[in-house]
Design a protein around this motif. Structure first.
Motif, PDB file in Angstrom:
ATOM      1  N   ASN A  35       0.872  -1.110  -0.062  1.00 15.50           N
ATOM      2  CA  ASN A  35       0.245  -0.177  -0.167  1.00 15.50           C
ATOM      3  C   ASN A  35       0.899   1.407   0.038  1.00 15.50           C
ATOM      4  O   ASN A  35       1.107   1.745   0.605  1.00 15.50           O
ATOM      5  CB  ASN A  35      -0.906   0.050   1.149  1.00 15.50           C
ATOM      6  N   LEU A  36       1.456   1.829  -1.516  1.00 15.02           N
ATOM      7  CA  LEU A  36       2.755   2.495  -0.747  1.00 15.02           C
ATOM      8  C   LEU A  36       2.188   3.997  -1.085  1.00 15.02           C
ATOM      9  O   LEU A  36       2.695   4.802   0.012  1.00 15.02           O
ATOM     10  CB  LEU A  36       2.699   2.825  -2.457  1.00 15.02           C
ATOM     11  N   VAL A  37       0.376   4.453  -1.580  1.00  8.64           N
ATOM     12  CA  VAL A  37      -0.013   5.705  -0.815  1.00  8.64           C
ATOM     13  C   VAL A  37       0.408   5.690   1.047  1.00  8.64           C
ATOM     14  O   VAL A  37      -0.181   6.727   0.925  1.00  8.64           O
ATOM     15  CB  VAL A  37      -1.906   5.960  -1.576  1.00  8.64           C
ATOM     16  N   ALA A  38      -0.380   4.694   1.591  1.00  3.46           N
ATOM     17  CA  ALA A  38      -0.287   4.401   2.789  1.00  3.46           C
ATOM     18  C   ALA A  38       0.652   4.287   3.520  1.00  3.46           C
ATOM     19  O   ALA A  38       0.615   5.235   4.661  1.00  3.46           O
ATOM     20  CB  ALA A  38      -1.407   3.464   3.321  1.00  3.46           C
ATOM     21  N   ALA A  39       1.342   3.834   2.956  1.00  6.45           N
ATOM     22  CA  ALA A  39       3.013   4.353   3.653  1.00  6.45           C
ATOM     23  C   ALA A  39       3.191   5.631   2.928  1.00  6.45           C
ATOM     24  O   ALA A  39       3.791   5.536   4.494  1.00  6.45           O
ATOM     25  CB  ALA A  39       4.101   3.421   2.289  1.00  6.45           C
ATOM     26  N   LEU A  40       3.486   6.265   2.120  1.00 10.34           N
ATOM     27  CA  LEU A  40       3.183   7.291   2.160  1.00 10.34           C
ATOM     28  C   LEU A  40       2.785   8.701   3.187  1.00 10.34           C
ATOM     29  O   LEU A  40       3.744   9.363   3.792  1.00 10.34           O
ATOM     30  CB  LEU A  40       3.375   8.264   0.817  1.00 10.34           C
ATOM     31  N   GLY A  41       1.046   7.951   3.375  1.00  8.51           N
ATOM     32  CA  GLY A  41       0.672   8.889   4.217  1.00  8.51           C
ATOM     33  C   GLY A  41       1.533   9.094   5.870  1.00  8.51           C
ATOM     34  O   GLY A  41       1.694   9.277   6.614  1.00  8.51           O
ATOM     35  N   LEU A  42       1.586   7.820   6.252  1.00  7.80           N
ATOM     36  CA  LEU A  42       2.137   7.543   7.221  1.00  7.80           C
ATOM     37  C   LEU A  42       3.598   7.932   7.990  1.00  7.80           C
ATOM     38  O   LEU A  42       3.334   8.335   8.676  1.00  7.80           O
ATOM     39  CB  LEU A  42       2.076   5.793   7.782  1.00  7.80           C
ATOM     40  N   GLY A  43       4.198   7.580   6.624  1.00  9.88           N
ATOM     41  CA  GLY A  43       5.311   8.739   7.071  1.00  9.88           C
ATOM     42  C   GLY A  43       5.801  10.041   7.151  1.00  9.88           C
ATOM     43  O   GLY A  43       6.384  10.443   8.411  1.00  9.88           O
ATOM     44  N   LEU A  44       4.100  10.253   6.370  1.00  9.98           N
ATOM     45  CA  LEU A  44       4.308  11.954   6.227  1.00  9.98           C
ATOM     46  C   LEU A  44       4.086  12.242   7.088  1.00  9.98           C
ATOM     47  O   LEU A  44       4.581  13.267   8.357  1.00  9.98           O
ATOM     48  CB  LEU A  44       3.476  12.124   5.169  1.00  9.98           C
ATOM     49  N   CYS A  45       3.070  11.576   8.389  1.00  9.28           N
ATOM     50  CA  CYS A  45       2.500  11.744   9.414  1.00  9.28           C
ATOM     51  C   CYS A  45       3.618  12.262  10.328  1.00  9.28           C
ATOM     52  O   CYS A  45       3.946  12.513  11.473  1.00  9.28           O
ATOM     53  CB  CYS A  45       1.270  11.412   9.636  1.00  9.28           C
ATOM     54  N   ILE A  46       3.918  10.630  10.727  1.00 13.52           N
ATOM     55  CA  ILE A  46       5.810  10.411  11.535  1.00 13.52           C
ATOM     56  C   ILE A  46       5.835  11.961  11.143  1.00 13.52           C
ATOM     57  O   ILE A  46       6.558  12.068  12.394  1.00 13.52           O
ATOM     58  CB  ILE A  46       5.575   9.094  11.464  1.00 13.52           C
ATOM     59  N   GLY A  47       6.383  11.590  10.661  1.00 11.10           N
ATOM     60  CA  GLY A  47       7.940  13.077   9.872  1.00 11.10           C
ATOM     61  C   GLY A  47       7.501  13.847  10.220  1.00 11.10           C
ATOM     62  O   GLY A  47       8.479  15.078  11.316  1.00 11.10           O
ATOM     63  N   LEU A  48       5.989  14.421  10.844  1.00 10.99           N
ATOM     64  CA  LEU A  48       5.829  16.316  11.166  1.00 10.99           C
ATOM     65  C   LEU A  48       5.837  15.425  12.380  1.00 10.99           C
ATOM     66  O   LEU A  48       5.956  16.548  12.866  1.00 10.99           O
ATOM     67  CB  LEU A  48       4.464  16.393  10.114  1.00 10.99           C
ATOM     68  N   THR A  49       4.932  15.077  12.846  1.00 14.48           N
ATOM     69  CA  THR A  49       5.406  14.315  14.807  1.00 14.48           C
ATOM     70  C   THR A  49       6.744  14.714  14.660  1.00 14.48           C
ATOM     71  O   THR A  49       6.303  15.135  15.966  1.00 14.48           O
ATOM     72  CB  THR A  49       4.560  13.643  15.016  1.00 14.48           C
ATOM     73  N   VAL A  50       7.949  14.038  14.652  1.00 13.15           N
ATOM     74  CA  VAL A  50       8.524  13.550  14.996  1.00 13.15           C
ATOM     75  C   VAL A  50       9.079  15.070  15.244  1.00 13.15           C
ATOM     76  O   VAL A  50      10.447  15.908  16.392  1.00 13.15           O
ATOM     77  CB  VAL A  50       9.492  12.681  14.455  1.00 13.15           C
ATOM     78  N   SER A  51       9.329  16.308  14.172  1.00 11.67           N
ATOM     79  CA  SER A  51       9.919  16.855  13.550  1.00 11.67           C
ATOM     80  C   SER A  51       8.964  18.308  14.694  1.00 11.67           C
ATOM     81  O   SER A  51      10.414  19.259  15.329  1.00 11.67           O
ATOM     82  CB  SER A  51       9.663  17.134  12.072  1.00 11.67           C
ATOM     83  N   VAL A  52       7.654  18.126  14.914  1.00 12.67           N
ATOM     84  CA  VAL A  52       7.137  19.485  15.561  1.00 12.67           C
ATOM     85  C   VAL A  52       8.120  18.927  17.169  1.00 12.67           C
ATOM     86  O   VAL A  52       8.165  19.884  17.778  1.00 12.67           O
ATOM     87  CB  VAL A  52       5.886  19.239  15.439  1.00 12.67           C
ATOM     88  N   VAL A  54      10.891  17.998  17.530  1.00 11.62           N
ATOM     89  CA  VAL A  54      11.896  17.939  17.933  1.00 11.62           C
ATOM     90  C   VAL A  54      11.929  19.895  18.412  1.00 11.62           C
ATOM     91  O   VAL A  54      12.754  20.021  18.895  1.00 11.62           O
ATOM     92  CB  VAL A  54      12.967  17.526  16.719  1.00 11.62           C
ATOM     93  N   TRP A  55      11.622  19.953  17.135  1.00 17.17           N
ATOM     94  CA  TRP A  55      11.122  22.220  17.463  1.00 17.17           C
ATOM     95  C   TRP A  55      10.900  22.215  18.644  1.00 17.17           C
ATOM     96  O   TRP A  55      11.088  23.388  19.179  1.00 17.17           O
ATOM     97  CB  TRP A  55      10.411  21.914  15.930  1.00 17.17           C
ATOM     98  N   GLN A  56       9.946  21.518  19.076  1.00 17.79           N
ATOM     99  CA  GLN A  56       9.146  21.942  20.620  1.00 17.79           C
ATOM    100  C   GLN A  56      10.711  21.705  22.106  1.00 17.79           C
ATOM    101  O   GLN A  56      10.720  22.522  22.351  1.00 17.79           O
ATOM    102  CB  GLN A  56       7.260  21.722  20.678  1.00 17.79           C
ATOM    103  N   SER A  57      11.000  20.375  21.550  1.00 10.95           N
ATOM    104  CA  SER A  57      11.773  20.462  22.861  1.00 10.95           C
ATOM    105  C   SER A  57      13.024  21.165  22.692  1.00 10.95           C
ATOM    106  O   SER A  57      13.776  21.664  23.399  1.00 10.95           O
ATOM    107  CB  SER A  57      12.732  18.763  22.016  1.00 10.95           C
TER     108      SER A  57
END
Length: 100
Positions: A35-52, A54-57
C-alpha cells in the motif's frame, strides 16, 4: 470497539486488523509495501510529528532563537497597533484582576 474509519481510506484496514491479532515486523512490512499511498501518508504523519517534537523540545531546552523571538515581537506590536479589531487582540491582553 475500535473505530478504524480512518484506516479504510488508507487501505490498511485488513493489515491492521491482522496485526492486532498477530503482530510481526514482516506483517507490518508487507502491509506497507503493498500500500504505497498508505505508507507515504503514514511516513508523512510520523515525520511531521517527530519534527514538531524536536522543534518544541529545542525551544523548551534552549529557548527561542533570537530571529524567531524578534519576529513574534513584531507581530505582537502590529496587533497592538491595530487594537481591538484584530482577531488575536484577546490573546495578548493581560488578564484584568480587578473584575467584579
Amino acid at each position: 470497539m475500535v473505530d478504524d474509519r480512518g484506516t479504510e481510506s488508507l487501505g490498511l484496514r485488513y493489515p491492521i486488523s491482522l496485526m492486532q491479532d498477530y503482530f510481526t515486523w514482516a506483517a507490518l512490512r508487507h502491509g506497507l509495501a503493498n500500500n504505497l499511498v498508505a505508507a507515504l501518508g503514514l511516513g508523512l504523519c510520523i515525520g511531521l510529528t517527530v519534527s514538531v517534537l524536536v522543534w518544541q523540545s529545542r525551544n523548551i531546552l534552549f529557548g527561542l532563537p533570537k530571529p524567531e523571538q524578534e519576529r513574534l515581537e513584531r507581530m505582537v506590536f502590529k496587533i497592538w497597533q491595530q487594537g481591538e479589531s484584530h482577531p488575536l487582540w484577546k490573546w495578548i491582553q493581560p488578564k484584568s484582576s480587578s473584575r467584579s
